[in-house]
Write a protein that holds these residues in place. Sequence first.
Motif, PDB file in Angstrom:
ATOM      1  N   TRP B 107      -2.713  12.957  49.576  1.00 31.85           N
ATOM      2  CA  TRP B 107      -3.103  13.940  50.603  1.00 31.85           C
ATOM      3  C   TRP B 107      -4.114  14.739  49.911  1.00 31.85           C
ATOM      4  CZ3 TRP B 107      -2.266  18.793  48.784  1.00 31.85           C
ATOM      5  CH2 TRP B 107      -1.155  18.827  47.623  1.00 31.85           C
ATOM      6  N   MET B 108      -4.301  14.919  48.475  1.00 34.87           N
ATOM      7  CA  MET B 108      -5.516  15.832  47.926  1.00 34.87           C
ATOM      8  C   MET B 108      -6.455  15.332  47.996  1.00 34.87           C
ATOM      9  SD  MET B 108      -4.681  18.207  45.505  1.00 34.87           S
ATOM     10  CE  MET B 108      -2.863  18.869  44.637  1.00 34.87           C
ATOM     11  N   HIS B 111      -8.675  14.489  53.167  1.00 38.27           N
ATOM     12  CA  HIS B 111      -8.485  15.707  53.974  1.00 38.27           C
ATOM     13  C   HIS B 111      -8.635  15.282  55.297  1.00 38.27           C
ATOM     14  CE1 HIS B 111      -8.649  18.906  50.676  1.00 38.27           C
ATOM     15  NE2 HIS B 111      -9.641  17.970  50.240  1.00 38.27           N
ATOM     16  N   ALA B 119      -0.559  19.619  57.294  1.00 39.90           N
ATOM     17  CA  ALA B 119      -1.987  19.759  57.042  1.00 39.90           C
ATOM     18  C   ALA B 119      -2.112  21.488  56.369  1.00 39.90           C
ATOM     19  CB  ALA B 119      -2.995  19.766  58.296  1.00 39.90           C
ATOM     20  N   LEU B 120      -0.967  22.182  56.924  1.00 41.40           N
ATOM     21  CA  LEU B 120      -1.225  23.480  56.559  1.00 41.40           C
ATOM     22  C   LEU B 120      -0.596  23.736  55.154  1.00 41.40           C
ATOM     23  CD1 LEU B 120      -2.498  25.999  58.494  1.00 41.40           C
ATOM     24  CD2 LEU B 120       0.151  26.605  58.685  1.00 41.40           C
ATOM     25  N   TRP B 121       0.504  22.965  54.975  1.00 43.66           N
ATOM     26  CA  TRP B 121       1.396  23.054  53.778  1.00 43.66           C
ATOM     27  C   TRP B 121       0.647  22.368  52.677  1.00 43.66           C
ATOM     28  CZ3 TRP B 121       5.372  26.251  52.958  1.00 43.66           C
ATOM     29  CH2 TRP B 121       6.218  25.937  51.758  1.00 43.66           C
ATOM     30  N   GLN B 123      -2.177  21.748  51.122  1.00 40.83           N
ATOM     31  CA  GLN B 123      -3.519  22.092  50.795  1.00 40.83           C
ATOM     32  C   GLN B 123      -3.554  22.474  49.140  1.00 40.83           C
ATOM     33  OE1 GLN B 123      -5.712  25.146  53.275  1.00 40.83           O
ATOM     34  NE2 GLN B 123      -3.956  24.847  54.646  1.00 40.83           N
ATOM     35  N   ARG B 124      -4.611  22.127  48.715  1.00 40.63           N
ATOM     36  CA  ARG B 124      -4.537  22.297  47.089  1.00 40.63           C
ATOM     37  C   ARG B 124      -4.318  23.651  46.727  1.00 40.63           C
ATOM     38  NH1 ARG B 124      -8.730  20.597  42.631  1.00 40.63           N
ATOM     39  NH2 ARG B 124      -7.054  20.798  40.857  1.00 40.63           N
ATOM     40  N   SER B 125      -5.105  24.596  47.241  1.00 39.41           N
ATOM     41  CA  SER B 125      -4.785  25.962  46.497  1.00 39.41           C
ATOM     42  C   SER B 125      -3.391  26.398  46.990  1.00 39.41           C
ATOM     43  CB  SER B 125      -5.868  26.904  47.170  1.00 39.41           C
ATOM     44  OG  SER B 125      -6.055  26.703  48.509  1.00 39.41           O
ATOM     45  N   PHE B 126      -3.043  26.471  48.002  1.00 36.84           N
ATOM     46  CA  PHE B 126      -1.580  26.682  48.362  1.00 36.84           C
ATOM     47  C   PHE B 126      -0.403  25.943  47.724  1.00 36.84           C
ATOM     48  CE2 PHE B 126       1.656  27.006  52.089  1.00 36.84           C
ATOM     49  CZ  PHE B 126       2.212  28.254  51.447  1.00 36.84           C
TER      50      PHE B 126
END
Lengths: 177, 387
Positions: B107-108, B111, B119-121, B123-126
């Motif tokens: 998933w990285m 996108h 999609a919300l959960w 994410q790379r930064s999160f």
Amino acid sequence: MSQFQLLGVFGDESNLVGAIKAARERRLRIVEVYAPYAVHGLDRVLGLKRSRLSLVCLIAGALGAALKLWFEIWTAAIDWPVDVGGKPWNSLPAFVPITFEVMVLFAGLGTVGAFLLISRLRPGKQPKLIDPRITNDRFALLIEETDAAFDVGRVRALLERHGAVEVIERLAEEVPA
Amino acid sequence: MNHFDVTYHPSPTLTRSLLVLIGAGVLAWALGLVFAPERAWASLMLVSFWLVSMGLAGSLFVGLQYACGAGWAVAFRRVPEAMVAALPVGAAGLILVFLIHPDLYPWMAQHGESTGFQALWLQRSFFLLRAIVYFALWLGFSAYLVRNSRRQDEDGSLSHTRRNIGASLAYMFVFALTYWLASVDWIMSLEPEWTSTIFGIYNFSGMFVAGLAAIILLVLWLKRSAPLCDFVNDEHLHDLGKLLFAFSTFWMYIFFSQYMLIWYANMTEESVYYILRQQGVLGVLFIVNVVLNWGVPFLILLSSAAKRTPAVLASMAVLILIGRWLDLYLMILPPVTHGRAAFPWIETGMMLGAMGLFGVAFLAWFRRAPQTPVRDPMLAQSLGYHN
């Protein structure tokens, strides 16, 4: 012939254990030990053989599992086959939960039943307490005369030396089964 | 000053063998990076997660004892305490993977393919932020528990025990939430299209039974090589054996719960997980996994005599540790290798390396304190403990 017996009453479990050790060293015959709760390490001090109750539990559990598995296979695949989600009739994963539950049921009830049977605990049985306080805060050790060499005074001294709060002399007929 | 001679010197042979193991691990990783980089990175993730889990199992065991007010395990509590040392080592490995090779997670790269909450959960930064929060909480709680326990050696104050009880109660909640989320983030998201709500508990059951196996092996070894010989007796082993037996069965229970629901419902997006793992050689390993983690230990550890026999208990602990590695292998590698079976020389080598690192970290922390919590209020109870 009625046997002469000595009942040592203790207020503390460590005194009881100490007295048992001393009595066994002198090869006195210990008829019974009474305690209001399970005293840790008592089995070992008394040199009791391991209970076979766990074996009963194992056999009852295995029996329950086998019977239930057979019953499920018989109902689902032989007597009345029902197609569930296109799966084979003999689908073992589906049988596992019920087999497990019945195994636990058989093992649990079998063990309790065997325990009641061995201890002769039937409904309506009259309790025969050697001393009412052994259900509350007292521990008791019952020693029986074995032969002519049995010296009441010395046994009494032994019990008292190990902290018996009371020593009662009695005859065997009075002893509860 | 401490009341005991605390300087425990591991023999040079032991130190050398641990270094050889680490060397083998580094070599396997380096060669893996050249010949099969995907497997090498996945394997680094695997061993780092294993190290983190070992460290957490240590602090969780300590925390459980405090939370329950249990005294029996005090005599050998320094063993799980020292296992915590594996936590930062594993965390460093995981951060390395997340920063340098995030492509391990499909998933990285893709996108916009996942939708809704996922999609919300994912994410790379999160994802990175969450990892940092997990590590901070785990390290914070673990270090606090161990530090209080060691300070008690000096002043014998009861306040350390009280503080640790409070911290342990909070840690139970924090651990349950974070370990669940971490397993989902780091392992389950390798196959983002697949979900299992029981995945966190499944991982917890595996990590705790493996942690108990490690505690058992370390206690037996430290008992034989002197540091714990005066403190640990058959009664402690018996209870450790009971816990191993119970959690091995718990692992089987959770494994089956996850498997049966997916097998029964037979929905494409769920069953793909097991289909991938039941083909060819992996299918054999799938069965071996159950046999190692539960089948053999269950049958052998049923008898109480087996739990009290060091050789038997130790061999069951070894089986379960191998089983844990295989369990992680079956969770992590199949999506990376797409189910193709290859001789696992990278994975084996790196696992040996991780064991070496674990040993070095453990010894470094174990040596820094008396081998038993000398002034713990429950030490006497633990030493005179019997079943």
